[in-house]
Each structure stands twice: as structure tokens, then as C-alpha cells.
Design a protein around this motif. Structure first.
Motif, mmCIF file in Angstrom:
data_model
loop_
_atom_site.group_PDB
_atom_site.id
_atom_site.type_symbol
_atom_site.label_atom_id
_atom_site.label_comp_id
_atom_site.label_asym_id
_atom_site.label_seq_id
_atom_site.Cartn_x
_atom_site.Cartn_y
_atom_site.Cartn_z
ATOM 1 N N LEU A 187 -27.246 2.914 -19.000
ATOM 2 C CA LEU A 187 -26.255 1.895 -19.325
ATOM 3 C C LEU A 187 -26.133 0.887 -18.196
ATOM 4 N N PRO A 188 -25.605 -0.328 -18.489
ATOM 5 C CA PRO A 188 -25.396 -1.313 -17.417
ATOM 6 C C PRO A 188 -24.423 -0.778 -16.366
ATOM 7 N N ASN A 189 -24.598 -1.230 -15.140
ATOM 8 C CA ASN A 189 -23.717 -0.836 -14.048
ATOM 9 C C ASN A 189 -22.333 -1.422 -14.259
ATOM 10 N N LEU A 190 -21.323 -0.585 -14.251
ATOM 11 C CA LEU A 190 -19.944 -1.047 -14.398
ATOM 12 C C LEU A 190 -19.137 -0.718 -13.162
ATOM 13 N N MET A 191 -19.378 0.450 -12.608
ATOM 14 C CA MET A 191 -18.635 0.909 -11.441
ATOM 15 C C MET A 191 -19.551 1.799 -10.622
ATOM 16 N N CYS B 1 -16.245 7.143 -23.446
ATOM 17 C CA CYS B 1 -15.296 6.387 -22.626
ATOM 18 C C CYS B 1 -16.000 5.324 -21.792
ATOM 19 N N LEU B 2 -17.179 5.651 -21.247
ATOM 20 C CA LEU B 2 -17.919 4.667 -20.463
ATOM 21 C C LEU B 2 -18.394 3.524 -21.348
ATOM 22 N N THR B 3 -18.858 3.823 -22.547
ATOM 23 C CA THR B 3 -19.281 2.779 -23.481
ATOM 24 C C THR B 3 -18.107 1.878 -23.854
ATOM 25 N N ALA B 4 -16.938 2.470 -24.116
ATOM 26 C CA ALA B 4 -15.744 1.680 -24.452
ATOM 27 C C ALA B 4 -15.343 0.784 -23.283
ATOM 28 N N LYS B 5 -15.443 1.316 -22.058
ATOM 29 C CA LYS B 5 -15.102 0.535 -20.877
ATOM 30 C C LYS B 5 -16.079 -0.626 -20.697
ATOM 31 N N LEU B 6 -17.352 -0.392 -20.965
ATOM 32 C CA LEU B 6 -18.354 -1.460 -20.894
ATOM 33 C C LEU B 6 -18.070 -2.553 -21.913
ATOM 34 N N GLN B 7 -17.699 -2.157 -23.130
ATOM 35 C CA GLN B 7 -17.419 -3.136 -24.181
ATOM 36 C C GLN B 7 -16.175 -3.953 -23.876
ATOM 37 N N ALA B 8 -15.218 -3.382 -23.142
ATOM 38 C CA ALA B 8 -13.976 -4.071 -22.811
ATOM 39 C C ALA B 8 -14.081 -4.907 -21.531
ATOM 40 N N ALA B 9 -15.155 -4.713 -20.773
ATOM 41 C CA ALA B 9 -15.307 -5.426 -19.500
ATOM 42 C C ALA B 9 -15.518 -6.909 -19.739
ATOM 43 N N LYS C 107 -17.135 -10.450 -19.678
ATOM 44 C CA LYS C 107 -18.540 -10.857 -19.684
ATOM 45 C C LYS C 107 -18.727 -12.042 -18.734
ATOM 46 N N PRO C 108 -19.832 -12.067 -17.981
ATOM 47 C CA PRO C 108 -20.082 -13.217 -17.105
ATOM 48 C C PRO C 108 -20.364 -14.461 -17.936
ATOM 49 N N LEU C 109 -20.023 -15.603 -17.391
ATOM 50 C CA LEU C 109 -20.300 -16.872 -18.075
ATOM 51 C C LEU C 109 -21.802 -17.113 -18.105
ATOM 52 N N ASP C 110 -22.280 -17.703 -19.210
ATOM 53 C CA ASP C 110 -23.703 -18.015 -19.309
ATOM 54 C C ASP C 110 -24.105 -19.088 -18.308
ATOM 55 N N SER C 111 -23.251 -20.112 -18.157
ATOM 56 C CA SER C 111 -23.549 -21.174 -17.206
ATOM 57 C C SER C 111 -22.269 -21.511 -16.451
ATOM 58 N N PRO C 112 -22.282 -21.306 -15.164
ATOM 59 C CA PRO C 112 -21.070 -21.577 -14.381
ATOM 60 C C PRO C 112 -20.697 -23.049 -14.422
#
Length: 67
Positions: A25-29, A44-52, A54-59
Motif C-alpha cells: 500500500l502507499p506510505n501513509l505513516m 483500517c489502514l485502507t480506510a485511513k488511506l482513502q480519507a487522507a 490528496k496532493p494537488l496535481d499542479s501546485p
């Protein structure tokens, strides 16, 4: 190592540093030290990832009209 999720109490196997399922899974913590008991179960980790957030595509530079 057999442990329990601190979030929901579900028992699961945690194997940090030796090919644990969470490495897929992607790094969350940060991965806790072995025996710390702070790893989350897959659900729980999957739910936390989905709720995190998201970075902007273009700053954007706010206030200058530039992108």
C-alpha cells in the motif's frame, strides 16, 4: 507477529521489515518498531488511506495569478 489493530481490535499478522502486506500500500505513516503494537489492520489502514488528503496535481502560487 500476531497482533491486534489498535483502531478496531481485529487480530492480524504484522511482519514489519520482512515483506508485510502493508508494504503493498502507499506510505501513509511510518512503520512502527516491532512489538510497538501500532500497526493497523488492512481494513483500517485502507480506510485511513482513502480519507487522507490528496496532493494537488499542479501546485498553484496563491495571490500572484501564476500557476
Amino acid at each position: 507477529m500476531q497482533t491486534h489493530c489498535p483502531n478496531c481490535g481485529t487480530p492480524f499478522t504484522c511482519n514489519p521489515g520482512a515483506g508485510c502486506w502493508c508494504a503493498e500500500l502507499p506510505n501513509l505513516m511510518p512503520v512502527p518498531n516491532p512489538g510497538m503494537g501500532a500497526c493497523l489492520c488492512r481494513n483500517c489502514l485502507t480506510a485511513k488511506l482513502q480519507a487522507a488528503p490528496k496532493p494537488l496535481d499542479s501546485p498553484q502560487i496563491i495571490g500572484t495569478g501564476k500557476m
